[in-house]
Design a protein around this motif. Sequence first.
Motif, PDB file in Angstrom:
ATOM      1  N   MET A   1      18.102  26.668  16.966  1.00 51.87           N
ATOM      2  CA  MET A   1      16.826  27.148  17.263  1.00 51.87           C
ATOM      3  C   MET A   1      16.496  28.109  16.188  1.00 51.87           C
ATOM      4  O   MET A   1      17.400  28.677  15.870  1.00 51.87           O
ATOM      5  N   MET A   2      15.220  28.031  15.916  1.00 55.71           N
ATOM      6  CA  MET A   2      14.880  28.944  14.489  1.00 55.71           C
ATOM      7  C   MET A   2      13.146  29.296  14.943  1.00 55.71           C
ATOM      8  O   MET A   2      12.708  28.656  15.343  1.00 55.71           O
ATOM      9  N   THR A   3      12.880  30.366  14.177  1.00 59.81           N
ATOM     10  CA  THR A   3      11.621  31.112  14.142  1.00 59.81           C
ATOM     11  C   THR A   3      11.495  31.348  12.807  1.00 59.81           C
ATOM     12  O   THR A   3      12.040  32.257  12.253  1.00 59.81           O
ATOM     13  N   VAL A   4      10.272  30.883  12.317  1.00 58.69           N
ATOM     14  CA  VAL A   4       9.886  31.041  10.927  1.00 58.69           C
ATOM     15  C   VAL A   4       9.348  32.584  10.750  1.00 58.69           C
ATOM     16  O   VAL A   4       8.396  32.940  11.507  1.00 58.69           O
ATOM     17  N   ILE A   5       9.999  33.278   9.922  1.00 54.71           N
ATOM     18  CA  ILE A   5       9.447  34.587   9.511  1.00 54.71           C
ATOM     19  C   ILE A   5       8.288  34.529   8.398  1.00 54.71           C
ATOM     20  O   ILE A   5       7.283  35.302   8.585  1.00 54.71           O
ATOM     21  N   SER A   6       8.647  33.766   7.399  1.00 53.35           N
ATOM     22  CA  SER A   6       7.662  33.675   6.349  1.00 53.35           C
ATOM     23  C   SER A   6       7.908  32.320   5.653  1.00 53.35           C
ATOM     24  O   SER A   6       9.072  31.770   5.921  1.00 53.35           O
ATOM     25  N   GLY A   7       6.905  31.870   4.826  1.00 54.96           N
ATOM     26  CA  GLY A   7       7.246  30.622   4.368  1.00 54.96           C
ATOM     27  C   GLY A   7       6.626  29.591   5.077  1.00 54.96           C
ATOM     28  O   GLY A   7       6.203  29.837   6.254  1.00 54.96           O
ATOM     29  N   SER A   8       7.149  28.274   4.857  1.00 55.29           N
ATOM     30  CA  SER A   8       6.723  27.076   5.648  1.00 55.29           C
ATOM     31  C   SER A   8       7.434  25.873   5.376  1.00 55.29           C
ATOM     32  O   SER A   8       8.189  25.824   4.284  1.00 55.29           O
ATOM     33  N   VAL A   9       7.731  25.076   6.195  1.00 53.10           N
ATOM     34  CA  VAL A   9       8.714  24.010   6.431  1.00 53.10           C
ATOM     35  C   VAL A   9       7.970  22.990   6.908  1.00 53.10           C
ATOM     36  O   VAL A   9       7.364  22.863   7.749  1.00 53.10           O
ATOM     37  N   LYS A  10       8.034  21.639   6.481  1.00 50.74           N
ATOM     38  CA  LYS A  10       7.686  20.336   6.721  1.00 50.74           C
ATOM     39  C   LYS A  10       8.561  19.553   7.229  1.00 50.74           C
ATOM     40  O   LYS A  10       9.399  19.058   6.407  1.00 50.74           O
ATOM     41  N   LEU A  11       8.527  18.933   8.649  1.00 48.00           N
ATOM     42  CA  LEU A  11       9.571  18.096   8.994  1.00 48.00           C
ATOM     43  C   LEU A  11       8.816  16.754   9.166  1.00 48.00           C
ATOM     44  O   LEU A  11       7.868  16.642  10.182  1.00 48.00           O
ATOM     45  N   THR A  12       9.530  15.601   8.988  1.00 46.10           N
ATOM     46  CA  THR A  12       9.176  14.405   8.928  1.00 46.10           C
ATOM     47  C   THR A  12       9.856  13.532   9.619  1.00 46.10           C
ATOM     48  O   THR A  12      11.103  13.583   9.099  1.00 46.10           O
ATOM     49  N   SER A  13       9.578  13.009  10.882  1.00 48.49           N
ATOM     50  CA  SER A  13      10.391  12.058  11.615  1.00 48.49           C
ATOM     51  C   SER A  13      10.487  10.605  10.806  1.00 48.49           C
ATOM     52  O   SER A  13       9.643  10.265  10.037  1.00 48.49           O
TER      53      SER A  13
ATOM     54  N   PHE B   1      12.877  24.161  17.798  1.00 52.60           N
ATOM     55  CA  PHE B   1      14.462  23.590  18.218  1.00 52.60           C
ATOM     56  C   PHE B   1      14.763  22.312  17.492  1.00 52.60           C
ATOM     57  O   PHE B   1      14.178  21.358  17.871  1.00 52.60           O
ATOM     58  N   MET B   2      15.614  22.286  16.967  1.00 51.55           N
ATOM     59  CA  MET B   2      16.469  20.919  16.264  1.00 51.55           C
ATOM     60  C   MET B   2      17.487  20.534  16.902  1.00 51.55           C
ATOM     61  O   MET B   2      18.603  21.345  16.655  1.00 51.55           O
ATOM     62  N   PRO B   3      17.570  19.668  17.794  1.00 50.23           N
ATOM     63  CA  PRO B   3      18.711  19.138  18.260  1.00 50.23           C
ATOM     64  C   PRO B   3      19.745  18.370  17.356  1.00 50.23           C
ATOM     65  O   PRO B   3      19.343  17.661  16.494  1.00 50.23           O
ATOM     66  N   LYS B   4      20.826  18.661  17.544  1.00 47.50           N
ATOM     67  CA  LYS B   4      21.892  17.921  16.844  1.00 47.50           C
ATOM     68  C   LYS B   4      21.735  16.348  16.589  1.00 47.50           C
ATOM     69  O   LYS B   4      21.656  15.917  17.779  1.00 47.50           O
ATOM     70  N   GLY B   5      21.999  15.791  15.775  1.00 46.58           N
ATOM     71  CA  GLY B   5      21.934  14.237  15.261  1.00 46.58           C
ATOM     72  C   GLY B   5      20.241  13.977  15.088  1.00 46.58           C
ATOM     73  O   GLY B   5      20.185  12.771  14.957  1.00 46.58           O
TER      74      GLY B   5
END
Length: 120
Positions: free
Chosen positions: A70-82, A97-101
């Motif tokens: 589980m993460m909370t972005v403080i600064s910057g940015s991330v892009k997740l592509t399925s 929240f990023m589940p394992k796997g």
Amino acid sequence: MSKPIRLLPDGHPENGFVPSSAVSTDDFTTEDRTERISGFYESTDGKVLSGVWECAPSLEVFDAYPVDEMMTVISGSVKLTSPDGTVQAFSAGDTLFMPKGTPCTWEITRTLRKFYMIAS
């Protein structure tokens, strides 16, 4: 006796940040190769970790995300592509929240600083 732990966005006031190596040097997408971490908590068995992590722009492909996080972005940015092409962007104030796997492409588009809580 345990007590609540306050995570601070600028890192642990006593320990500060130390270099981290979760990202391969080949995965950075700019000349900046900065990656650092500030740990606030680690369980006695090492299976639960919490703190602040910061990383320069990079791109990683995960066949299976290695931990529950589980993460909370403080600064910057991330892009997740399925794998199906769905893109989700996260920036300051967003929690995910990023589940394992989970398979995904993880692309930090602006130097990312995040609070994290990992369970392995």
